[in-house]
Enzyme design. Structure first.
Site, PDB file in Angstrom:
ATOM      1  N   GLU A   1      10.068   1.142  10.278  1.00  0.00           N
ATOM      2  CA  GLU A   1      11.121   2.126   9.959  1.00  0.00           C
ATOM      3  C   GLU A   1      10.477   3.495  10.121  1.00  0.00           C
ATOM      4  O   GLU A   1       9.626   3.874   9.316  1.00  0.00           O
ATOM      5  CB  GLU A   1      11.593   1.960   8.508  1.00  0.00           C
ATOM      6  CG  GLU A   1      12.274   0.653   8.212  1.00  0.00           C
ATOM      7  CD  GLU A   1      13.706   0.598   8.691  1.00  0.00           C
ATOM      8  OE1 GLU A   1      14.176   1.584   9.313  1.00  0.00           O
ATOM      9  OE2 GLU A   1      14.350  -0.430   8.477  1.00  0.00           O
TER      10      GLU A   1
ATOM     11  N   CYS B   1      14.169  10.514   5.968  1.00  0.00           N
ATOM     12  CA  CYS B   1      14.097  10.166   7.390  1.00  0.00           C
ATOM     13  C   CYS B   1      15.447  10.284   8.073  1.00  0.00           C
ATOM     14  O   CYS B   1      15.526  10.605   9.247  1.00  0.00           O
ATOM     15  CB  CYS B   1      13.557   8.759   7.533  1.00  0.00           C
ATOM     16  SG  CYS B   1      14.447   7.580   6.508  1.00  0.00           S
TER      17      CYS B   1
ATOM     18  N   GLU C   1      10.534  16.154  14.415  1.00  0.00           N
ATOM     19  CA  GLU C   1      10.893  15.924  13.017  1.00  0.00           C
ATOM     20  C   GLU C   1      10.105  16.898  12.137  1.00  0.00           C
ATOM     21  O   GLU C   1       8.874  16.842  12.093  1.00  0.00           O
ATOM     22  CB  GLU C   1      10.555  14.474  12.629  1.00  0.00           C
ATOM     23  CG  GLU C   1      11.046  14.130  11.249  1.00  0.00           C
ATOM     24  CD  GLU C   1      10.665  12.716  10.818  1.00  0.00           C
ATOM     25  OE1 GLU C   1       9.505  12.320  11.026  1.00  0.00           O
ATOM     26  OE2 GLU C   1      11.528  12.016  10.263  1.00  0.00           O
TER      27      GLU C   1
ATOM     28  N   LYS D   1       0.861  -1.182   0.000  1.00  0.00           N
ATOM     29  CA  LYS D   1       0.000   0.000   0.000  1.00  0.00           C
ATOM     30  C   LYS D   1       0.897   1.232   0.000  1.00  0.00           C
ATOM     31  O   LYS D   1       1.501   1.578   1.018  1.00  0.00           O
ATOM     32  CB  LYS D   1      -0.906   0.031   1.233  1.00  0.00           C
ATOM     33  CG  LYS D   1      -1.982   1.090   1.074  1.00  0.00           C
ATOM     34  CD  LYS D   1      -2.274   1.862   2.338  1.00  0.00           C
ATOM     35  CE  LYS D   1      -1.567   3.165   2.499  1.00  0.00           C
ATOM     36  NZ  LYS D   1      -1.797   4.216   1.538  1.00  0.00           N
TER      37      LYS D   1
HETATM   38  P1  NAD Z   1       2.847   8.456   7.393  1.00  0.00           P
HETATM   39  O1  NAD Z   1       3.155   7.727   8.647  1.00  0.00           O
HETATM   40  O2  NAD Z   1       1.855   9.536   7.422  1.00  0.00           O
HETATM   41  O3  NAD Z   1       2.319   7.431   6.281  1.00  0.00           O
HETATM   42  C1  NAD Z   1       3.068   6.317   5.872  1.00  0.00           C
HETATM   43  C2  NAD Z   1       2.149   5.312   5.214  1.00  0.00           C
HETATM   44  O4  NAD Z   1       1.217   4.828   6.184  1.00  0.00           O
HETATM   45  C3  NAD Z   1       1.298   5.867   4.085  1.00  0.00           C
HETATM   46  O5  NAD Z   1       1.167   4.887   3.073  1.00  0.00           O
HETATM   47  C4  NAD Z   1      -0.036   6.123   4.742  1.00  0.00           C
HETATM   48  O6  NAD Z   1      -1.115   6.093   3.832  1.00  0.00           O
HETATM   49  C5  NAD Z   1      -0.101   4.947   5.699  1.00  0.00           C
HETATM   50  N1  NAD Z   1      -0.977   5.153   6.854  1.00  0.00           N
HETATM   51  C6  NAD Z   1      -1.393   6.324   7.405  1.00  0.00           C
HETATM   52  N2  NAD Z   1      -2.190   6.075   8.470  1.00  0.00           N
HETATM   53  C7  NAD Z   1      -2.250   4.740   8.602  1.00  0.00           C
HETATM   54  C8  NAD Z   1      -2.897   3.866   9.524  1.00  0.00           C
HETATM   55  N3  NAD Z   1      -3.650   4.337  10.523  1.00  0.00           N
HETATM   56  N4  NAD Z   1      -2.736   2.524   9.370  1.00  0.00           N
HETATM   57  C9  NAD Z   1      -1.975   2.028   8.385  1.00  0.00           C
HETATM   58  N5  NAD Z   1      -1.352   2.802   7.469  1.00  0.00           N
HETATM   59  C10 NAD Z   1      -1.483   4.142   7.575  1.00  0.00           C
HETATM   60  O7  NAD Z   1       4.264   8.935   6.847  1.00  0.00           O
HETATM   61  P2  NAD Z   1       4.560   9.855   5.591  1.00  0.00           P
HETATM   62  O8  NAD Z   1       4.110  11.224   5.927  1.00  0.00           O
HETATM   63  O9  NAD Z   1       4.054   9.203   4.340  1.00  0.00           O
HETATM   64  O10 NAD Z   1       6.168   9.785   5.518  1.00  0.00           O
HETATM   65  C11 NAD Z   1       6.982  10.586   6.280  1.00  0.00           C
HETATM   66  C12 NAD Z   1       7.457   9.861   7.511  1.00  0.00           C
HETATM   67  O11 NAD Z   1       8.095   8.645   7.146  1.00  0.00           O
HETATM   68  C13 NAD Z   1       8.503  10.641   8.288  1.00  0.00           C
HETATM   69  O12 NAD Z   1       8.233  10.545   9.664  1.00  0.00           O
HETATM   70  C14 NAD Z   1       9.803   9.910   7.962  1.00  0.00           C
HETATM   71  O13 NAD Z   1      10.811  10.055   8.922  1.00  0.00           O
HETATM   72  C15 NAD Z   1       9.334   8.516   7.832  1.00  0.00           C
HETATM   73  N6  NAD Z   1      10.283   7.731   7.040  1.00  0.00           N
HETATM   74  C16 NAD Z   1      11.071   6.800   7.672  1.00  0.00           C
HETATM   75  C17 NAD Z   1      12.006   6.067   6.937  1.00  0.00           C
HETATM   76  C18 NAD Z   1      12.891   5.041   7.598  1.00  0.00           C
HETATM   77  O14 NAD Z   1      13.460   4.212   6.898  1.00  0.00           O
HETATM   78  N7  NAD Z   1      13.039   5.042   8.903  1.00  0.00           N
HETATM   79  C19 NAD Z   1      12.141   6.296   5.569  1.00  0.00           C
HETATM   80  C20 NAD Z   1      11.324   7.258   4.975  1.00  0.00           C
HETATM   81  C21 NAD Z   1      10.385   7.962   5.707  1.00  0.00           C
END
Ligand code: NAD
Length: 507
Positions: free
Chosen positions: A259, A293, A394, A185
């Protein structure tokens, strides 16, 4: 530079076929550089999740996919890497027009990383200990014992918008390498490249091995995490959503890899080579407009170098060219959305209110040819203290906090004073000192005189609230297997089975 983008339509990808959402609904995907509509994508439902999971379940339970021998599997992984390389331009384009990542970065880094990861894991697969024979021990008695490593089953992958293709690959490649099937997803801002990637992968794997369901996170993501036929969840995203997913996954005791976010510290030592450390630190924080990230968002600088370093940072930052990500001359693209732009600007305002000094950037920008895009100037704050909101939370945007220190121990203490622990860095000419600092930093990766150097053969993941588990490297293969201990007794006579006497003492 203006580039006209054609609006494309993307259905769901289930069981090797394109299919509309069960309710026929779609959602819009916009180019963050221009605000233009670029695609209409199927808005999946819980019923679609069910279909995709069933397809993945059938492919896992009822085909020979999971039992393929490692040599053939390695060939499949290589074939996927060739598919990616052959379609690099289209993938890069889809990624750029939805995520705002520059084609210069995607072409020179992301595509190469994806190809390299599939090939590296293919090579690892050939050497992987799928079956290990244990020695015959005196205790608990003579027996042949094996440890088998088997695939887990149906793996749900949930990915963020910042590096959609690369992060999808971190999950898909080890999952397939170990014989699992996948339902992915992607984030709703950036589903296009993942859908294309799944189509390419499906050219070389059986139907149902890879499936994509697009749609809202709270609906599609949660349906996947809760689904009783899903065996593992691999999530990359914010710590906040990670917390929620961990809670939901506990309902069915799912194997979970998380992650999450970061607020990575970057420490300059007094003997750092500033000709590398200054551009390196900016590369560490402003790549992809700070939406990575592992970005090095907190820069610790000793008193003795402070003014010189700040002057160097500002001079180089002011030369960065903001522009359309499709223009190869662009250094920095937009941020992902209007909402993200507003969040970043509100953090900048909070930094000013808290008393940090804004020495560079700080505003949104209108870029010629991209007037409706979401651009924020690369921003530098000095006189930041580690307890400020901008140093603790962040921001996920192009904002660097420069923090002064006098003693190295004080810098290390501040570096570790965060809920996160994803990445860290140290710049010095003294390698022993570098290792000493690296040992003390609480982070899943420490770069010495460098930044963003992720490798296919090295594990990546977080300490503390930056996550659980590791992706890439040998450890990623372990993360997509479960072990089975198989014991074969070597004592055919009952009288040699002393253990049975524990129960049958009187007989
Ligand atoms: P997000 O947590 O808002 O969303 C990530 C994914 O989760 C999306 O596909 C979203 O649709 C889905 N999602 C949202 N709510 C959900 C729920 N209740 N249940 C299941 N899935 C759900 O993150 P984002 O805004 O897309 O990305 C940015 C974040 O990702 C930042 O915090 C960044 O640090 C982190 N990130 C971490 C890594 C790593 O490897 N540690 C890499 C890239 C990004």
């Amino acid at each position: 530079m203006t580039v006209k983008v054609e609006v494309q339509s993307f259905p769901l990808f289930i069981n090797g076929k394109w299919e509309p959402a069960s309710n026929q609904e779609t959602f819009d995907v916009f180019n963050p550089a221009t605000g233009e509509l670029v695609a209409k994508v199927a808005k999946g439902t819980a019923a679609d999740v069910d279909r995709a999971v069933q397809a993945a379940r059938d492919a896992f339970d009822n085909t020979e996919w999971k039992n393929m021998n490692p040599k053939d599997r390695a060939k499949v992984l290589y074939a996927i890497s060739y598919q990616i390389a052959a379609h690099a331009e289209e993938l890069a384009y889809l990624e750029a027009i939805s995520s705002g990542g520059t084609v210069r970065r995607i072409g020179n880094s992301d595509i190469l990383q994806m190809v390299d990861l599939f090939q590296t894991l293919a090579n690892f697969t050939l050497e992987y200990p799928f079956s290990e024979t244990l020695p015959v021990p005196p205790f608990p008695g003579p027996a042949h014992n094996f440890v088998w490593r088997e695939p887990i089953g149906v793996c749900a992958a949930i990915t963020p918008w910042n590096l959609p293709m690369v992060i999808a690959t971190w999950k898909i490649a080890p999952a397939l390498a170990m014989g699992n099937t996948v339902v992915i997803k992607p984030a709703s801002y950036t589903p296009l490249s993942t859908l294309k990637l799944a189509e390419l992968i499906s050219n070389v794997v059986p139907p149902g091995v890879i499936n994509v369901v697009t749609g809202p996170g709270a609906e599609i993501g949660e349906a996947l995490v809760r689904h009783p036929k899903v065996d593992k969840v691999a999530f990359t995203g914010s710590t906040e959503v990670g917390r929620r997913i961990m809670g939901l996954a506990s309902e069915t005791i799912k194997n979970t890899t998380l992650e999450l976010g970061g607020k990575s510290p970057n420490i300059l030592l007094e003997d750092a080579d500033l000709s590398i450390a200054i551009p390196g630190s900016l590369f560490g924080v402003f790549l992809h407009s700070g939406q990575l990230c592992e970005s090095g968002t907190r820069l610790f600088v000793p008193d003795s170098l402070y003014d010189q370093v700040v002057a160097g940072l500002v001079a180089l930052t002011s030369k960065l060219k903001l522009g359309n990500p499709l223009d190869p001359m662009t250094d920095v693209g937009p941020v992902i959305s209007k909402k993200q732009k507003e969040t970043i600007l509100s953090y900048i305002e909070a930094g000013i209110q808290e008393g940090a000094t804004l020495v560079c950037g700080g505003k949104e920008v209108k870029v010629g040819g991209c007037e409706d895009g979401y651009f924020v100037e690369p921003t530098i704050f000095t006189n930041v203290t580690n307890d400020m909101k901008i140093a603790q939370e962040e921001i996920f945007g192009p904002v660097l906090c420069v923090i002064r220190y006098s003693e190295l121990d004080e810098a290390i203490k501040m570096a570790n004073d965060t809920i996160y622990g994803l990445a860290a860095g140290v710049w010095t000419r003294d390698v022993n000192k570098a290792y000493e600092v690296a040992r003390k930093l609480q982070a899943g990766v420490v770069w010495i005189n460098d930044w963003h150097m992720l490798r296919s053969d090295a594990p990546f993941g977080g300490y503390k609230q930056s996550g659980i588990g590791r992706e890439m490297g040998q450890q990623s293969l372990d993360a997509y297997t479960q072990t089975k201990h198989v014991h074969t007794s070597m004592s055919p006579e009952l009288e040699r089975r002393n253990w049975y006497g524990i129960l049958f003492g009187q007989n």
